[in-house]
Design a protein around this motif. Structure first.
Motif, PDB file in Angstrom:
ATOM      1  N   SER A  14      52.737  38.796  34.484  1.00  0.00           N
ATOM      2  CA  SER A  14      52.232  40.068  33.987  1.00  0.00           C
ATOM      3  C   SER A  14      50.866  39.986  33.355  1.00  0.00           C
ATOM      4  O   SER A  14      50.260  40.999  33.091  1.00  0.00           O
ATOM      5  CB  SER A  14      53.223  40.675  32.999  1.00  0.00           C
ATOM      6  OG  SER A  14      53.760  39.685  32.183  1.00  0.00           O
ATOM      7  N   GLY A  15      50.324  38.777  33.117  1.00  0.00           N
ATOM      8  CA  GLY A  15      49.006  38.697  32.507  1.00  0.00           C
ATOM      9  C   GLY A  15      47.904  39.126  33.445  1.00  0.00           C
ATOM     10  O   GLY A  15      46.958  39.784  33.035  1.00  0.00           O
ATOM     11  N   ARG A  61      48.556  43.236  42.544  1.00  0.00           N
ATOM     12  CA  ARG A  61      47.638  44.375  42.687  1.00  0.00           C
ATOM     13  C   ARG A  61      46.805  44.262  43.948  1.00  0.00           C
ATOM     14  O   ARG A  61      46.426  45.271  44.540  1.00  0.00           O
ATOM     15  CB  ARG A  61      46.676  44.434  41.490  1.00  0.00           C
ATOM     16  CG  ARG A  61      47.319  44.833  40.187  1.00  0.00           C
ATOM     17  CD  ARG A  61      46.340  44.734  39.053  1.00  0.00           C
ATOM     18  NE  ARG A  61      45.894  43.363  38.888  1.00  0.00           N
ATOM     19  CZ  ARG A  61      44.661  42.945  39.095  1.00  0.00           C
ATOM     20  NH1 ARG A  61      43.717  43.781  39.448  1.00  0.00           N
ATOM     21  NH2 ARG A  61      44.350  41.683  38.944  1.00  0.00           N
ATOM     22  N   ALA A 117      50.578  44.328  29.998  1.00  0.00           N
ATOM     23  CA  ALA A 117      49.718  43.281  29.455  1.00  0.00           C
ATOM     24  C   ALA A 117      48.752  42.762  30.498  1.00  0.00           C
ATOM     25  O   ALA A 117      48.267  41.646  30.379  1.00  0.00           O
ATOM     26  CB  ALA A 117      50.589  42.130  28.948  1.00  0.00           C
ATOM     27  N   THR A 118      48.476  43.592  31.514  1.00  0.00           N
ATOM     28  CA  THR A 118      47.690  43.059  32.632  1.00  0.00           C
ATOM     29  C   THR A 118      46.199  43.238  32.433  1.00  0.00           C
ATOM     30  O   THR A 118      45.745  44.310  32.042  1.00  0.00           O
ATOM     31  CB  THR A 118      48.089  43.798  33.918  1.00  0.00           C
ATOM     32  OG1 THR A 118      49.488  43.819  34.007  1.00  0.00           O
ATOM     33  CG2 THR A 118      47.539  43.105  35.128  1.00  0.00           C
ATOM     34  N   VAL A 119      45.448  42.187  32.742  1.00  0.00           N
ATOM     35  CA  VAL A 119      43.998  42.284  32.822  1.00  0.00           C
ATOM     36  C   VAL A 119      43.685  42.406  34.298  1.00  0.00           C
ATOM     37  O   VAL A 119      44.003  41.511  35.076  1.00  0.00           O
ATOM     38  CB  VAL A 119      43.329  41.018  32.261  1.00  0.00           C
ATOM     39  CG1 VAL A 119      41.833  41.079  32.466  1.00  0.00           C
ATOM     40  CG2 VAL A 119      43.651  40.865  30.799  1.00  0.00           C
ATOM     41  N   GLN A 120      43.110  43.523  34.706  1.00  0.00           N
ATOM     42  CA  GLN A 120      43.017  43.777  36.143  1.00  0.00           C
ATOM     43  C   GLN A 120      41.757  43.154  36.726  1.00  0.00           C
ATOM     44  O   GLN A 120      40.826  43.848  37.098  1.00  0.00           O
ATOM     45  CB  GLN A 120      43.035  45.274  36.402  1.00  0.00           C
ATOM     46  CG  GLN A 120      44.349  45.888  35.950  1.00  0.00           C
ATOM     47  CD  GLN A 120      44.513  47.277  36.456  1.00  0.00           C
ATOM     48  OE1 GLN A 120      44.055  47.597  37.544  1.00  0.00           O
ATOM     49  NE2 GLN A 120      45.139  48.117  35.671  1.00  0.00           N
ATOM     50  N   TYR A 121      41.798  41.818  36.813  1.00  0.00           N
ATOM     51  CA  TYR A 121      40.695  41.129  37.474  1.00  0.00           C
ATOM     52  C   TYR A 121      40.745  41.508  38.938  1.00  0.00           C
ATOM     53  O   TYR A 121      41.807  41.532  39.514  1.00  0.00           O
ATOM     54  CB  TYR A 121      40.869  39.629  37.286  1.00  0.00           C
ATOM     55  CG  TYR A 121      39.727  38.816  37.830  1.00  0.00           C
ATOM     56  CD1 TYR A 121      39.757  38.329  39.121  1.00  0.00           C
ATOM     57  CD2 TYR A 121      38.603  38.565  37.063  1.00  0.00           C
ATOM     58  CE1 TYR A 121      38.708  37.603  39.634  1.00  0.00           C
ATOM     59  CE2 TYR A 121      37.553  37.835  37.566  1.00  0.00           C
ATOM     60  CZ  TYR A 121      37.606  37.358  38.846  1.00  0.00           C
ATOM     61  OH  TYR A 121      36.572  36.644  39.339  1.00  0.00           O
ATOM     62  N   PRO A 122      39.731  41.760  39.698  1.00  0.00           N
ATOM     63  CA  PRO A 122      38.311  41.597  39.351  1.00  0.00           C
ATOM     64  C   PRO A 122      37.614  42.815  38.756  1.00  0.00           C
ATOM     65  O   PRO A 122      36.450  42.711  38.424  1.00  0.00           O
ATOM     66  CB  PRO A 122      37.694  41.246  40.714  1.00  0.00           C
ATOM     67  CG  PRO A 122      38.557  41.913  41.706  1.00  0.00           C
ATOM     68  CD  PRO A 122      39.919  41.960  41.127  1.00  0.00           C
ATOM     69  N   ARG A 123      38.314  43.955  38.603  1.00  0.00           N
ATOM     70  CA  ARG A 123      37.572  45.076  38.062  1.00  0.00           C
ATOM     71  C   ARG A 123      37.427  44.999  36.544  1.00  0.00           C
ATOM     72  O   ARG A 123      36.549  45.610  35.952  1.00  0.00           O
ATOM     73  CB  ARG A 123      38.223  46.396  38.443  1.00  0.00           C
ATOM     74  CG  ARG A 123      39.656  46.491  37.948  1.00  0.00           C
ATOM     75  CD  ARG A 123      40.306  47.785  38.263  1.00  0.00           C
ATOM     76  NE  ARG A 123      40.426  48.004  39.672  1.00  0.00           N
ATOM     77  CZ  ARG A 123      39.815  48.976  40.320  1.00  0.00           C
ATOM     78  NH1 ARG A 123      39.062  49.806  39.657  1.00  0.00           N
ATOM     79  NH2 ARG A 123      39.969  49.111  41.598  1.00  0.00           N
ATOM     80  N   LYS A 133      38.374  39.314  31.381  1.00  0.00           N
ATOM     81  CA  LYS A 133      38.870  38.986  30.054  1.00  0.00           C
ATOM     82  C   LYS A 133      37.746  38.336  29.270  1.00  0.00           C
ATOM     83  O   LYS A 133      37.002  37.511  29.792  1.00  0.00           O
ATOM     84  CB  LYS A 133      40.005  37.995  30.213  1.00  0.00           C
ATOM     85  CG  LYS A 133      40.849  37.838  28.993  1.00  0.00           C
ATOM     86  CD  LYS A 133      42.004  36.954  29.358  1.00  0.00           C
ATOM     87  CE  LYS A 133      43.092  37.015  28.365  1.00  0.00           C
ATOM     88  NZ  LYS A 133      44.069  35.987  28.663  1.00  0.00           N
ATOM     89  N   LYS A 134      37.641  38.711  28.019  1.00  0.00           N
ATOM     90  CA  LYS A 134      36.555  38.169  27.209  1.00  0.00           C
ATOM     91  C   LYS A 134      36.915  36.769  26.764  1.00  0.00           C
ATOM     92  O   LYS A 134      37.939  36.551  26.132  1.00  0.00           O
ATOM     93  CB  LYS A 134      36.347  39.056  25.982  1.00  0.00           C
ATOM     94  CG  LYS A 134      35.129  38.662  25.184  1.00  0.00           C
ATOM     95  CD  LYS A 134      34.913  39.637  24.049  1.00  0.00           C
ATOM     96  CE  LYS A 134      33.980  39.044  23.050  1.00  0.00           C
ATOM     97  NZ  LYS A 134      32.638  39.508  23.118  1.00  0.00           N
ATOM     98  N   ASP A 163      34.989  31.398  37.460  1.00  0.00           N
ATOM     99  CA  ASP A 163      35.677  31.904  38.652  1.00  0.00           C
ATOM    100  C   ASP A 163      34.746  31.860  39.846  1.00  0.00           C
ATOM    101  O   ASP A 163      33.932  32.734  40.065  1.00  0.00           O
ATOM    102  CB  ASP A 163      36.175  33.333  38.407  1.00  0.00           C
ATOM    103  CG  ASP A 163      35.100  34.224  37.835  1.00  0.00           C
ATOM    104  OD1 ASP A 163      35.224  35.450  37.994  1.00  0.00           O
ATOM    105  OD2 ASP A 163      34.128  33.709  37.253  1.00  0.00           O
ATOM    106  N   ARG A 186      30.219  39.144  41.040  1.00  0.00           N
ATOM    107  CA  ARG A 186      30.978  39.808  39.975  1.00  0.00           C
ATOM    108  C   ARG A 186      31.317  41.212  40.388  1.00  0.00           C
ATOM    109  O   ARG A 186      30.474  41.917  40.923  1.00  0.00           O
ATOM    110  CB  ARG A 186      30.143  39.884  38.693  1.00  0.00           C
ATOM    111  CG  ARG A 186      30.015  38.571  37.988  1.00  0.00           C
ATOM    112  CD  ARG A 186      29.246  38.748  36.727  1.00  0.00           C
ATOM    113  NE  ARG A 186      30.116  39.314  35.690  1.00  0.00           N
ATOM    114  CZ  ARG A 186      29.824  39.278  34.404  1.00  0.00           C
ATOM    115  NH1 ARG A 186      28.693  38.739  34.015  1.00  0.00           N
ATOM    116  NH2 ARG A 186      30.633  39.792  33.521  1.00  0.00           N
ATOM    117  N   GLU A 187      32.564  41.606  40.128  1.00  0.00           N
ATOM    118  CA  GLU A 187      32.949  42.972  40.465  1.00  0.00           C
ATOM    119  C   GLU A 187      33.497  43.707  39.249  1.00  0.00           C
ATOM    120  O   GLU A 187      34.157  44.719  39.395  1.00  0.00           O
ATOM    121  CB  GLU A 187      34.040  42.937  41.546  1.00  0.00           C
ATOM    122  CG  GLU A 187      33.549  42.366  42.861  1.00  0.00           C
ATOM    123  CD  GLU A 187      34.692  42.048  43.786  1.00  0.00           C
ATOM    124  OE1 GLU A 187      34.602  42.425  44.955  1.00  0.00           O
ATOM    125  OE2 GLU A 187      35.678  41.427  43.359  1.00  0.00           O
TER     126      GLU A 187
END
Lengths: 772, 369, 243
Positions: free
Chosen positions: A50-51, A56, C35-41, C44-45, C117, C141-142
């Protein structure tokens, strides 16, 4: 060969009238076949948890090779695993794509000169390589995006562009090339029983006691360190001495079996490190029983398994590494850990490649021979035997959604398991051999990669052995920081195991919930050290640098923030009646069996043995904090799991106490000045002076053994130094999962087939840690 | 010849699905010779039920969008997002279209140990056989074959499904497929009996087994025990957690599905959604009042028969969602635990449901209710 | 010692637990704790001390070779530059991102970035030469949003802001200055092999013969304290001492 196969896959997608449709659908439906091989698998799981949610992008993580069209090769591909990789790749239908993640899959990473690795690009055609050790989940997803762009747009290029800047060209002095920093003593003095003056009264009384009991059977009894006694015997007397120790002193298990090759004295030193779970006084003591045997091509020695069954798998390991045949041990006819064609690699005449510090014309890729055949024959003799008894054999692994990174050969009759034979070694990365070729400080990241779900404990055990040898006193602040890190690590490893346990019982939500909590732990780790899973932060004498106040606040907050999500996990999995029905009464290991088979850690405690190294032989600041050991007496899967769960609650309390203590303490030294020497000003932050302080570390001669309680149990490191080289002579590491492997085998016999995975999950078995 | 066609036309015109709102368009199209024949053919109730709803088209749309609903909902419960990037502003709605097309263009591998003809036949046959039960179920007033033994025929056809799964496993000739098929065979016997008894209880309650004649009463209120038994039986039949025993991913590596790739796998993958769809339609008809629903002023009149279909489909979606969301809540049972539940608790509960129905009917006939 | 025993669940207890499990699922489907970080849009810092790709400043390098020596994976190889000095190159096919090299570099010539990345098309491109390590590289980067994890005492929060993270750390924490120089501690044992003079990268050691006796002199102003002469000395009579 590989380029053609790769082109063929793209050709399939590019030709035909429906090519745009084919490309669009392949782009958005890349199902990876999760070929988990070692540490990078942890970050791959994070990428799909979930992280970061890899789903997606359309990548649904189905583990079955026939239904996948993408394979993410992660981790070290060892010689045993190379065959599995090729077979799995061939099972996949066309068109298919391959990504290799992690340094191990490229030029070997830290294992570049191991005897047991291969290069995936020699085995399967690779589309993209992702650097990192381990890769971050973002880079993994970047790799998936790169494959998507390659399919859809034909864009096959590296996603980073460097800018070239001209280097200074004013010709200066010029200098010669320096030699290697490693220094090997030409005739090393190898002795494992160097006496040491320690303040240990109980030791002297025990030694006198031993001397009277073993009259005539021993050659010498020495105190080598606090809580460490070495008994030297003649080879023919070893069994007798062991029997006397077992009968009279209650020594009931071995912690490690070790062999040391001393070619310049034409001998092998055979060691058994034994201790007691039943005699409380002797619990902290490790008695090393050793003898010398002649160095031959195929030496033989009677096995100690009739007396101490816990030495079984370690003896097989020594047989693989040194070629010693232990008579009486059933596993001497085939290789246990190594691929069949590897020959006694831990002998000193087996040399590994040396480092090259100069960028010259020598080939970039280390020379690696592929295994002679990439066929993986099925054990047909087993099949015939099983047919005769009306039994059925199934091979679980090494590529199976529920096998982990090893193969299990299950023999079942109907729905009942008759026998389980483990076939480990698919992730054997030759850490012990590599450690003999690196500086002491360079082995800190090496051993950490045995288990990156619990990295700080892996660092801590090794560093303890060095600190014992050099008698270094660690500053108070560093001790608290190390305790904090060790507990954070323990909690992280528990959540890792909980997630895998949930998956094995079929509950993917449980997996997602605890791995989201794990993301919080990794966030704390990355702010403290700069790396998510492989910090290499604990060094001899302390830690690399101090922790800032806001990160301490965050860690303190974590101990209460975790409760909200943990309660949901409790409701949906732990108290779930279906889960309890699956785990209660399953895979019972009684107290006698646990001691006999040498189980360690929370799995030993769940069977009723009150043994936790943090209380038995306290280290860091565990004896100054307020916490309790958890035991249980059920010994079943639920008991093991609930015991660990309770233990984590204790760990959260320890974490809070260390955070509060650190906040109260003034900021100060975190590295001992003894080890820094001239560079004592670097005691608050090692930046700039790591090599100066540690590049030429030499340990005094002798054997230095440390045991700590890592997340899954007793972690033992034993370093033998010759007093002269700045490279260890022999390092022995015994990880808890290696000791618990026997427990899974014995607990599964007689249970139903589906229980095997419940038992596997409840033991928290992590193959990279077991295979080292 | 002309008489035959006229005869045909008369039968068709007498039994048309009436949708008042599009009637003008139909009347206009009916003027044209061939188009008129075509439209009246499609709107002929049996053909409408077979092709549009609850038959092929609805089934197809369900197979295309329902897994998306499942994946998004399960992802939401699991603290993550689910498929999205394929069309970000729609939330990844057409993800299944990409998956299906990918299966279509993927190589179908028939490994050399497989029993080649059956390996492929069973995969395609199982998909086709799923359509047969749909002939007997009604969506509101639309039904293909209104038989007085409709419910029993539907049950009998549903009982065919496990045979296909056994066939898949046997034709694969692989160890894990074998174990998966054996588990499916065991579980099949465990759930069939309580399932049939629960349906029987409802048939007794309603007094008829012709789906069209079943009143619009909500069976879930009249006999909740039978509803519970039916639901659990349906979960067992479609391998939903906690009864995902034949295809346990972590134990037998997808059981009978393990050797299938490409479009063959695609068809098998959707088979459990088909089964779930059929059993959900039966559940809606028996327990949730079929195509009935409150009267929306203005809409009911204009949509005519379509209103019944809309209510029907909404209820089917709710039942299917409940069945599939179980995946996020429960781990899976062991085989012997699943069998104990099927042969033990479930049969007891289903007999109680049967007794309840009989008592209910007596009380109704005696004028008490 | 804390003993853990698990009681058997009665029927009432079981129903409550079933209800609790279903309740969690129902609540999460309405108000999820995503709790998702939606990479690539989204990106995460990472903190400033994050261990990413490594940049190099040749003007600060003192040619001590310590980065190459300390690298546990032998990923750093020193390449001769036009000015006859040796500068590091990094092979990202071996680099384990432990940053022992950065922690060994006395004058902070090596520094970290937040780049992590990257996807390479083939292994040959993974070797980064010194010329390529000086200027910050460009990556694909996206991302349009930045996500920061904040943990308060209630729960994990994700702070999302519409900005693009600067991947290059501006403030590099300097290492503690500990000035040391090389010193000969036993001049009588010197055998005049010149190894120290030849290996010195800053020309601080010079030799002269007076009355048939070899004298090796160390110029403490030029000596950078790199320690190579101490390591290479055949008789091991050189030592690093405070300036």
């Amino acid at each position: 060969m590989e380029k053609e196969e790769q082109d063929r896959n793209m050709h399939i997608l590019r030709t035909g009238v429906l090519s745009p449709v084919k490309r669009w659908s392949a782009k958005w439906s890349l199902w990876p076949c999760h070929f988990v091989t070692s540490c990078c698998g942890v970050e791959l799981a994070h990428a799909f948890a979930s992280g970061f949610d890899g789903e997606r992008l359309g990548t649904l993580n189905m583990g079955i090779s026939r239904q996948a069209n993408f394979i993410i090769v992660e981790g070290t591909i060892t010689r045993k695993m190379a065959r599995a990789l090729r077979i799995v790749w061939e099972q996949m239908p066309d068109p298919k794509f391959v990504n290799v993640i992690g340094a191990c899959g490229q030029r070997g990473g830290i294992f570049w000169n191991s005897y047991n690795i291969t290069r995936p690009s020699d085995i399967v055609p690779v589309d993209f390589f992702i650097p990192g050790c381990p890769v971050t989940p973002e880079s993994l997803l970047r790799g998936v995006r790169a494959v998507q762009d390659k399919i859809a747009l034909g864009k096959d290029e590296t996603t980073i562009k460097f800018k070239k800047v001209a280097l200074p060209s004013e010709v200066g002095q010029g200098s010669t090339i320096p030699t290697s920093p490693k220094r090997f003593a030409p005739t090393p003095l190898v002795k494992v029983d160097i006496p040491r003056e320690v303040d240990w009264d109980f030791g002297s009384t025990t030694v006198n006691n031993l001397k009277s009991q073993l009259e005539g059977l021993y050659k010498s009894i020495t105190i080598t360190d606090k809580n460490r006694i070495a008994i030297k015997t003649a080879p023919e007397n070893l069994m007798e001495v062991a029997r006397k120790l077992s009968d009279n002193m209650g020594i009931d298990h071995t912690k490690s079996v070790n062999v040391v090759d001393v070619p310049h004295e034409q001998k092998f030193i055979l060691e058994y490190m034994a201790s007691s779970y039943s005699n409380n006084d002797l619990m902290p003591v490790i008695i090393t029983l050793f003898t010398d045997i002649e160095r031959k091509a195929e030496p033989e020695f009677p096995s100690i398994t009739p007396l101490w069954d816990s030495a079984d798998y370690s003896e097989r390991e020594m047989h693989d590494f040194f070629g010693i045949k232990y008579e009486g041990n059933a596993g001497m006819n085939a290789k246990f850990l190594l691929a069949p064609e590897t020959q006694t690699p831990l002998r000193k005449d087996f040399k590994l490649d040396e480092e090259n510090y100069v960028f010259d014309d020598s080939p970039l890729n280390p020379k690696i021979d592929l295994p002679s055949s990439l066929e993986m024959p099925a054990p047909t003799d087993l099949y015939d035997e099983a047919e005769a008894n009306d039994e059925f054999i199934i091979l679980v692994g090494p590529h199976h959604t529920g096998s982990g990174h090893l193969r299990w050969i299950l023999r079942i009759k109907g729905d009942i398991i008759v026998d389980v034979t483990p076939d480990p070694g698919y992730v054997h990365r030759s850490m012990e051999k590599i450690a003999e070729n690196r500086l002491y400080i360079q082995n800190v990241p090496l051993f950490e990669r045995a288990n990156i779900s619990d990295p700080f404990n892996m660092n801590l055990g090794y560093v303890h052995a060095i600190e014992k040898a050099l008698s270094i006193e660690v500053p108070e602040r560093a001790k608290y920081i190390r305790t904090l890190l060790a507990e954070l690590s323990r909690i992280g490893a528990f959540f890792y195991d909980s997630g895998i346990f949930s998956l094995f019982t079929g509950h993917s939500t449980g997996f997602m919930y605890v791995w989201a909590i794990r993301e919080m732990i990794l966030e704390a780790t990355v702010r403290m050290t700069g790396s998510r899973c492989s910090p290499s932060f604990i060094i001899p004498g302390g830690v690399r640098r101090d922790i800032s106040k806001d990160v301490l606040d965050m860690t303190g907050n974590f101990t209460s923030a975790v409760n909200k999500r943990l309660k949901k996990f409790e409701d949906i999995l732990i108290n779930n009646p279906v889960f309890i029905a699956r785990t209660k009464g399953v895979g019972v290991v009684t107290k006698q069996e646990a001691i006999k088979y040498g189980l360690v850690g929370p799995f030993l405690r769940a069977s009723g043995v009150d043994y936790d190294i943090r209380k038995v032989e306290p280290y860091e600041v565990y004896d100054q904090l307020n916490w309790e050991v958890t035991t249980g007496d059920a010994g079943d899967c639920l008991g093991r799991y609930m015991g660990r769960y309770e233990e984590i609650k204790q760990s959260l309390s320890i974490l809070k106490q260390t955070v509060d203590a650190l906040k109260r303490m003034p900021r100060g030294d975190v590295i001992s000045e003894e080890v820094l020497g001239e560079y004592k000003e670097a005691s608050e932050d090692i930046k700039g002076h790591l090599y100066h302080a540690y590049g030429n570390l030499v340990l005094p001669k002798g054997e230095w053994t440390s045991v700590i309680e890592s997340a899954r149990g007793t972690l033992l490191y034993s370093i033998i130094s010759d007093g002269d080289s700045n490279v260890p002579y022999r390092v022995r590491i015994v990880t808890p999962c290696w000791m618990n492997l026997r427990g899974i085998v014995e607990a599964s016999k007689g249970e139903r087939v589906a229980d095997f995975w419940t038992i596997y999950g409840s033991f928290g078995y992590f193959p990279p840690e077991a295979d080292r | 010849m002309q008489e035959v066609i006229n005869e045909l036309l008369e039968t068709m015109m007498s039994n048309q699905v009436s949708v008042p709102v599009i009637q003008p368009v139909i009347d206009m199209a009916a003027q044209m010779p061939m188009v008129g024949l075509g439209i009246s053919f499609i709107l002929w109730t049996p053909i409408f039920a077979l092709l549009i709803c609850p038959g092929l088209s609805t089934l197809g749309i369900f197979l295309l969008f329902f897994p998306w609903i499942e994946r998004k909902l399960c992802a939401r419960i699991q603290w993550r997002v689910g498929p999205r990037e394929i069309v970000p502003w729609l939330g990844g709605l057409i993800q299944l279209l990409a998956d299906t097309l990918r299966f279509l263009f993927q190589e179908v591998i028939v490994h050399k140990d497989a029993h080649r003809p059956y390996f492929l036949q069973f995969a395609f046959l199982s998909f086709a056989a799923a359509l047969l039960p749909l002939l007997f179920i009604n969506a509101g007033d639309v039904i293909a074959i209104a038989s007085p033994y409709g419910v029993q025929l539907l049950l009998a056809l549903v009982c065919l499904f496990p045979l296909f799964i056994l066939g898949l496993g046997w034709a694969s000739n692989s160890r894990f497929a074998f174990i998966g098929s054996v588990r499916e065979a065991f579980m099949y016997f465990a759930y069939e009996i309580p399932f049939i008894i629960a349906v029987l209880a409802m048939v007794i309650l309603f007094g008829t087994s012709n789906p069209i004649l079943i009143p619009d009463k909500w069976g879930i209120i009249l006999n909740p025990i039978a509803a519970f038994t039916f639901f659990v039986g349906a979960a067992m039949a479609t391998s939903r957690m906690p009864f995902e025993i034949p295809e346990a991913d972590q134990e037998v590596a997808a059981g009978p599905h393990v050797e299938y790739s490409g479009i063959a796998f695609g068809l098998i993958y959707v088979m459990c959604y088909e089964k779930a769809y059929i059993l959900s339609t039966l559940m809606v008809v028996l327990f949730l009042g079929g195509g009935s629903g409150p009267d929306i002023p203005g809409l009911t009149v204009h949509l005519g028969d379509l209103m019944g279909i809309v209510w029907f489909l909404l209820k089917v979606i709710i039942v299917m969602t409940t069945m599939f969301v179980l995946r996020t809540i429960y781990p899976r049972y062991r085989l012997d635990q699943g069998l104990t539940i099927g042969w033990g608790a479930m049969i007891a509960i289903s007999l109680v449901a049967l007794a309840w129905s009989i008592v209910f009917v007596f009380m109704q006939q005696g004028g008490v209710l | 010692m804390k003993k853990v025993t698990v009681q058997d669940q009665g029927v009432v207890e079981k129903t409550k637990c079933h209800a609790a499990a279903i309740g969690v699922a129902m609540k999460e489907s309405v108000y999820p704790l995503t709790a998702t970080v939606q990479y690539p849009r989204q990106r995460k810092k990472m903190p400033d001390n994050f261990r990413g790709y490594i940049l190099f400043d040749p003007d600060k390098c003192i040619n001590c070779w310590e980065c190459a020596f300390i690298c546990p994976a032998n990923a750093i190889r020193m390449k001769e530059a036009p000015n006859k000095k040796y500068y590091p190159t990094i092979d990202y096919g071996k680099c384990i991102f432990c940053h022992f090299c950065i922690d060994s570099c006395t004058d902070s010539a090596l520094r970290t970035t937040k780049i992590h990345d990257v996807a390479y098309k083939d292994m040959d491109e993974m070797v980064t030469l010194t010329e390529e390590m000086i200027e910050p590289p460009e990556i694909v980067r996206e991302d349009t949003k930045l996500v920061e994890y904040l943990i308060d005492d209630k729960d994990l929060q994700m702070k999302k802001t519409r900005e693009v993270d600067n991947l290059f750390v501006d403030e590099v924490p300097p290492s503690v200055e500990i000035p040391v120089v090389s010193q000969c501690i036993d001049g009588a044992s010197c055998i005049g092999c010149h190894v120290c003079e030849y290996v010195c990268g800053s020309g601080a050691i010079s030799s002269s013969i007076a009355n048939g006796v070899m004298n090796m002199a160390i110029d403490t102003d030029n000596c950078t304290g790199c320690g190579l002469c101490v390591k290479e000395c055949t008789m091991q009579i050189l030592k690093l001492v405070r300036k």
